[in-house]
Scaffold this active site. Structure first.
Site, PDB file in Angstrom:
ATOM      1  CE  LYS A  11       0.747   2.131   3.713  1.00 14.89           C
ATOM      2  NZ  LYS A  11       1.441   2.601   4.582  1.00 14.89           N
ATOM      3  CG  ASP A 150      -0.733   0.383   7.819  1.00 15.12           C
ATOM      4  OD1 ASP A 150      -1.565   1.293   7.947  1.00 15.12           O
ATOM      5  OD2 ASP A 150       0.484   0.582   7.639  1.00 15.12           O
TER       6      ASP A 150
HETATM    7  O1  C5P Z   1       0.363  -0.517  14.098  1.00  9.92           O
HETATM    8  P1  C5P Z   1       1.805  -0.668  13.801  1.00  9.92           P
HETATM    9  O2  C5P Z   1       2.476  -1.722  14.627  1.00  9.92           O
HETATM   10  O3  C5P Z   1       2.094  -0.812  12.341  1.00  9.92           O
HETATM   11  O4  C5P Z   1       2.471   0.716  14.223  1.00  9.92           O
HETATM   12  C1  C5P Z   1       3.846   0.845  14.433  1.00  9.92           C
HETATM   13  C2  C5P Z   1       4.124   2.050  15.298  1.00  9.92           C
HETATM   14  O5  C5P Z   1       3.799   3.250  14.588  1.00  9.92           O
HETATM   15  C3  C5P Z   1       3.309   2.132  16.573  1.00  9.92           C
HETATM   16  O6  C5P Z   1       3.925   1.404  17.590  1.00  9.92           O
HETATM   17  C4  C5P Z   1       3.323   3.622  16.865  1.00  9.92           C
HETATM   18  O7  C5P Z   1       4.561   3.992  17.419  1.00  9.92           O
HETATM   19  C5  C5P Z   1       3.282   4.240  15.469  1.00  9.92           C
HETATM   20  N1  C5P Z   1       1.904   4.560  15.063  1.00  9.92           N
HETATM   21  C6  C5P Z   1       1.242   5.640  15.648  1.00  9.92           C
HETATM   22  N2  C5P Z   1      -0.054   5.909  15.296  1.00  9.92           N
HETATM   23  C7  C5P Z   1      -0.691   5.164  14.357  1.00  9.92           C
HETATM   24  C8  C5P Z   1      -0.039   4.077  13.728  1.00  9.92           C
HETATM   25  C9  C5P Z   1       1.255   3.802  14.117  1.00  9.92           C
HETATM   26  O8  C5P Z   1       1.817   6.352  16.486  1.00  9.92           O
HETATM   27  N3  C5P Z   1      -1.948   5.472  14.040  1.00  9.92           N
END
Ligand code: C5P
Length: 324
Positions: A11, A150
């Site tokens: 994506k 995601d």
């Molecule tokens: O959800 P995911 O593990 O992919 O996100 C990785 C990191 O990105 C999270 O631990 C956070 O630090 C940051 N993040 C965030 N806000 C979001 C998505 C991700 O702060 N909406």
């Protein structure tokens, strides 16, 4: 029990606006509240799911999950989102037969292209079929949101508005047929937690504080014009309205990425932007010939053997299934 091949598209973010801290019952969750437009592209990983072979069963794995991958940097244990997705399904539906997963990695790692999330999405979709669980797409997305923000989008794919942590989705009209050129240095990755944390350090003072303020910020934020351009399939407008707040912290810290973005802009694409937390930069084009010209122009301008470039298309679906 059948085996399945799954195609897991990458994506890009056509729009990423950071509103403030993500709040649940007025408490910060550690995530950010976002407004994003997410878009699947035709660059994909491929996964094969098989029932565990007799030989693998004799290893008495607990949980009975065996992961293979053709990419040397991909871990094969609990640190891999693919493994975690299978382990989550095993925990929710104990007593199912074990699974052997072969991952053919094509999407670059640590690229801002949701490569790990889309692979995890493929495992959820694939095990739902293999174990004949009959879960709906919504139920799979709820499981997916436990793995990463995601993952729910990667299950359905296409073009979506995403708010909250990025997992509250509304489908948008599809943009199939628009071309995209992706560029990434294969010796460079950006940590997503680092990008968001750095953004927080620099911009926290300007965050919308309450849920009401966050809603107001969402309304004023500029995504509306992009949604209109998407509804009209207006490539020029879409190109001009691309936006990514994380560029404010990633580009200054990674001058090579800023330079790559500049070289893309010099080719007069419909628009160019960094995807997600980077370091992949993309440019949109309205024809195959225009995409090839952008590709050639950037390749000619940057004599760096570490620069990988891909021409692909925006696509209207997420995980695709092919029985083996
Ligand atoms: O959800 P995911 O593990 O992919 O996100 C990785 C990191 O990105 C999270 O631990 C956070 O630090 C940051 N993040 C965030 N806000 C979001 C998505 C991700 O702060 N909406």
């Amino acid at each position: 029990m059948r085996a399945y091949t799954l195609i897991a598209p990458a994506k890009i973010n056509l729009f990423l606006q950071i509103i403030g801290e993500h709040l649940q019952q007025d408490q910060p969750t550690g995530y950010h509240s976002l407004v994003m437009v997410l878009q699947s592209v035709s660059l994909s990983d491929e996964l094969q799911l098989h029932p565990l072979s007799g030989e693998a069963r004799s290893l008495r794995l607990d949980p009975p999950i065996l992961l293979h991958c053709d990419h040397p940097q991909v871990p094969l244990d609990q640190t891999n989102l693919v493994y975690r997705a299978a382990a989550l399904m095993w925990q929710k539906f104990p007593g199912q037969p074990g699974v052997e997963i072969t991952l053919h990695k094509r999407i670059p790692i640590g690229a801002g292209l949701a490569g790990g999330s889309t692979d995890a999405a493929a495992v959820l979709v694939g095990l739902n079929l293999m174990w004949e669980l009959g879960l709906t797409q919504l139920e799979l997305q709820e499981l997916g949101s436990q793995l990463g923000a995601d993952v729910p989008f990667c299950i359905c794919g296409g073009t979506s508005l995403a708010v909250g942590r990025g997992d509250q989705l509304s489908p948008l009209p599809d943009l199939e047929g628009i071309y995209v050129v992706l560029g990434k240095y294969h010796d460079l990755s950006v940590s997503t937690p680092w990008a968001y944390q750095t953004y927080r350090q620099q911009f926290q003072a300007s965050y919308a504080q309450t849920l009401e303020e966050q809603e107001q910020r969402r309304q004023q934020g500029g995504s509306g014009a992009l949604l209109k351009a998407i509804a009209h399939r207006d490539g020029d407008q879409i190109g001009q309205l691309l936006h990514n707040d994380l560029e404010k912290v990633v580009l200054p810290a990674y001058p090579r990425v800023e330079y790559l973005r500049q070289q893309f802009a010099n080719q007069s694409p419909l628009g160019t932007m960094m995807s997600g937390s980077g370091p992949t930069v993309f440019a949109l084009a309205d024809s195959a010939a225009a995409a090839e010209a952008i590709y050639a122009g950037v390749r000619g301008a940057i004599a760096d053997p570490y620069l990988d470039l891909w021409i692909c298309q925006l696509c209207n679906q997420g995980i695709q299934v092919q029985p083996l």
